[in-house]
Design a protein around this motif. Structure first.
Motif, PDB file in Angstrom:
ATOM      1  N   ASN A  61       0.809  -1.224   0.000  1.00 44.29           N
ATOM      2  CA  ASN A  61       0.000   0.000   0.000  1.00 44.29           C
ATOM      3  C   ASN A  61       0.839   1.270   0.000  1.00 44.29           C
ATOM      4  O   ASN A  61       0.327   2.345  -0.352  1.00 44.29           O
ATOM      5  N   VAL A  62       2.118   1.178   0.389  1.00 46.61           N
ATOM      6  CA  VAL A  62       2.962   2.380   0.472  1.00 46.61           C
ATOM      7  C   VAL A  62       3.044   3.112  -0.869  1.00 46.61           C
ATOM      8  O   VAL A  62       2.769   4.319  -0.936  1.00 46.61           O
ATOM      9  N   VAL A  91      -0.339   4.706  -1.737  1.00 48.02           N
ATOM     10  CA  VAL A  91      -0.622   5.916  -0.950  1.00 48.02           C
ATOM     11  C   VAL A  91       0.205   7.091  -1.465  1.00 48.02           C
ATOM     12  O   VAL A  91      -0.293   8.229  -1.563  1.00 48.02           O
ATOM     13  N   VAL A 130      -1.210  10.626  -2.644  1.00 47.15           N
ATOM     14  CA  VAL A 130      -0.780  11.912  -2.081  1.00 47.15           C
ATOM     15  C   VAL A 130      -0.387  12.869  -3.198  1.00 47.15           C
ATOM     16  O   VAL A 130      -0.739  14.057  -3.183  1.00 47.15           O
ATOM     17  N   TYR A 175      -2.350  15.025   0.453  1.00 47.71           N
ATOM     18  CA  TYR A 175      -2.240  14.215   1.675  1.00 47.71           C
ATOM     19  C   TYR A 175      -3.440  14.371   2.598  1.00 47.71           C
ATOM     20  O   TYR A 175      -3.790  13.443   3.338  1.00 47.71           O
ATOM     21  N   VAL A 185      -6.139  11.767   1.981  1.00 46.52           N
ATOM     22  CA  VAL A 185      -5.822  10.353   2.220  1.00 46.52           C
ATOM     23  C   VAL A 185      -5.298  10.118   3.633  1.00 46.52           C
ATOM     24  O   VAL A 185      -4.829   9.024   3.946  1.00 46.52           O
ATOM     25  N   ALA A 186      -5.378  11.131   4.493  1.00 45.74           N
ATOM     26  CA  ALA A 186      -4.879  10.979   5.866  1.00 45.74           C
ATOM     27  C   ALA A 186      -5.630   9.873   6.605  1.00 45.74           C
ATOM     28  O   ALA A 186      -5.022   9.026   7.284  1.00 45.74           O
ATOM     29  N   THR A 205      -7.216   7.411   5.260  1.00 47.92           N
ATOM     30  CA  THR A 205      -6.883   6.143   4.608  1.00 47.92           C
ATOM     31  C   THR A 205      -5.551   5.603   5.121  1.00 47.92           C
ATOM     32  O   THR A 205      -5.406   4.393   5.346  1.00 47.92           O
ATOM     33  N   MET A 206      -4.586   6.481   5.329  1.00 46.70           N
ATOM     34  CA  MET A 206      -3.293   6.051   5.868  1.00 46.70           C
ATOM     35  C   MET A 206      -3.459   5.455   7.257  1.00 46.70           C
ATOM     36  O   MET A 206      -2.821   4.460   7.608  1.00 46.70           O
ATOM     37  N   ILE A 211      -5.077   1.981   6.836  1.00 44.48           N
ATOM     38  CA  ILE A 211      -4.105   1.005   6.335  1.00 44.48           C
ATOM     39  C   ILE A 211      -3.191   0.542   7.457  1.00 44.48           C
ATOM     40  O   ILE A 211      -2.942  -0.663   7.623  1.00 44.48           O
ATOM     41  N   ALA A 212      -2.679   1.497   8.240  1.00 39.91           N
ATOM     42  CA  ALA A 212      -1.763   1.147   9.333  1.00 39.91           C
ATOM     43  C   ALA A 212      -2.456   0.280  10.374  1.00 39.91           C
ATOM     44  O   ALA A 212      -1.917  -0.748  10.808  1.00 39.91           O
ATOM     45  N   GLY A 272      -7.145   1.314   1.515  1.00 35.40           N
ATOM     46  CA  GLY A 272      -6.158   1.297   0.451  1.00 35.40           C
ATOM     47  C   GLY A 272      -6.489   0.237  -0.581  1.00 35.40           C
ATOM     48  O   GLY A 272      -7.639  -0.151  -0.761  1.00 35.40           O
TER      49      GLY A 272
END
Length: 309
Positions: free
Chosen positions: A64-65, A68, A72, A77, A80-81, A83-84, A87-88, A134
């Motif tokens: 996903n990195v 993402v 971005v 960004y 998608v904050a 979403t990050m 994902i984490a 993601g």
């Protein structure tokens, strides 16, 4: 305003955390132990886990990195904050739960049905707050900006279909791929039911009266990828000319639109109503009954056959 932002942040985190938890349980209890790769980044990670015994959550995060980073660069960004965060959280929980969530290896139909239910509920909780996990949905959204003639659903189906097809060769089982299709169908139906209600053609109708409707409209177009209509209006008391913004959104987008309106003009006059049926881009496609019989026959190819005789 500060307390409202803190409340919004808390609800965002709460829903994303609950959704990621339910999703992680579904992966560890049903799909992963039964070698079912139901599309998406998690499906790819499940196949890699089967071949190389790599942790599903960590691999999902690493895949996903770049997605993402693409998001971005393409949409910013801020959008998608959440979403990050999703994902984490989902990546960590998938690997943590793999140590103690019991795996069910019974009836494969039950596996597919419950896997779809868990993943559908989990993803819905994440989607409600404007985030994604993601993978396929984020890729589909990014591709949709370059291929506007294709719907999100079709793009997601295409990507998931390729992954499911590959899984049949990786696991050496066509049946596993067929069960993955059941998972995707059940998951999609549950997401539609939770986010859109029983009818995906319904939504919320907004009439917004404010001197800042243009700023609101720009944000709706850029941040929500929805369109708006500006109507010329005149105040009955003040007799002053102005503009009214008309916008229709799906139910799960209600919170995001209200936030935009409030941030631009907390004194805006807003009317929210039910849109009982909405047809067109982003909602329900035109019903076949709305087309003429000639058009339907032409789509079926009957017209072409007749010409070649």
């Amino acid at each position: 305003m500060k307390s409202e932002k803190l409340k919004t942040l808390f609800l965002d985190f709460l829903f994303v955390a609950m959704g990621s938890t339910v999703y992680a349980v579904g992966v560890n209890a049903f799909t992963a132990p039964n070698n079912i790769a139901a599309g998406g980044v998690t499906g790819i990670s499940t196949m890699l886990h089967y071949v190389f015994s790599t942790p599903i959550g960590l691999v999902s995060f690493l895949i996903n990195v770049p997605i993402v980073l693409w998001a971005v660069i393409d949409i910013g960004y801020k959008l998608v904050a959440k979403t990050m965060l999703a994902i984490a959280l989902s990546s960590v929980l998938i690997d943590v739960f793999s140590h103690f969530v019991p795996a069910y290896r019974g009836n494969p139909i039950l596996v597919a049905l419950f896997a779809g239910a868990f993943e559908g509920v989990g993803l819905s909780l994440v989607f409600i707050r404007g985030a994604t996990t993601g993978g396929t949905d984020l890729v589909a959204r990014l591709l949709g900006r370059r291929l506007p003639h294709l719907s999100m659903g079709k793009l997601m189906l295409a990507v998931d279909g390729i992954i499911i097809g590959i899984s049949a060769f990786v696991f050496g089982s066509v049946e596993n791929a067929m069960y993955a299709c059941i998972v995707v169908v059940v998951c999609t139906k549950i997401i539609d039911a939770i986010l859109y209600g029983t009818d995906i053609g319904t939504g919320k109708l907004f009439f917004v009266m404010s001197p800042k409707v243009r700023q609101m409209g720009d944000r709706v177009i850029n941040e929500m990828e929805r369109t708006v209509t500006y109507l010329d209006s005149r105040g009955g008391y003040s007799k002053e000319p102005g503009e009214t913004m008309l916008c229709v959104v799906r139910r799960f987008e209600l919170h995001q639109l209200q936030t935009i309106i409030r941030e631009e003009d907390k004194d805006a006059f807003v009317i929210v109503g039910e849109a009982g049926q909405v047809t067109g881009e982003g909602f329900r496609p035109m019903h076949p009954d709305d087309k003429s019989m000639k058009e339907l026959l032409k789509e079926l190819g009957w017209g072409k056959k007749k010409e070649t005789r």
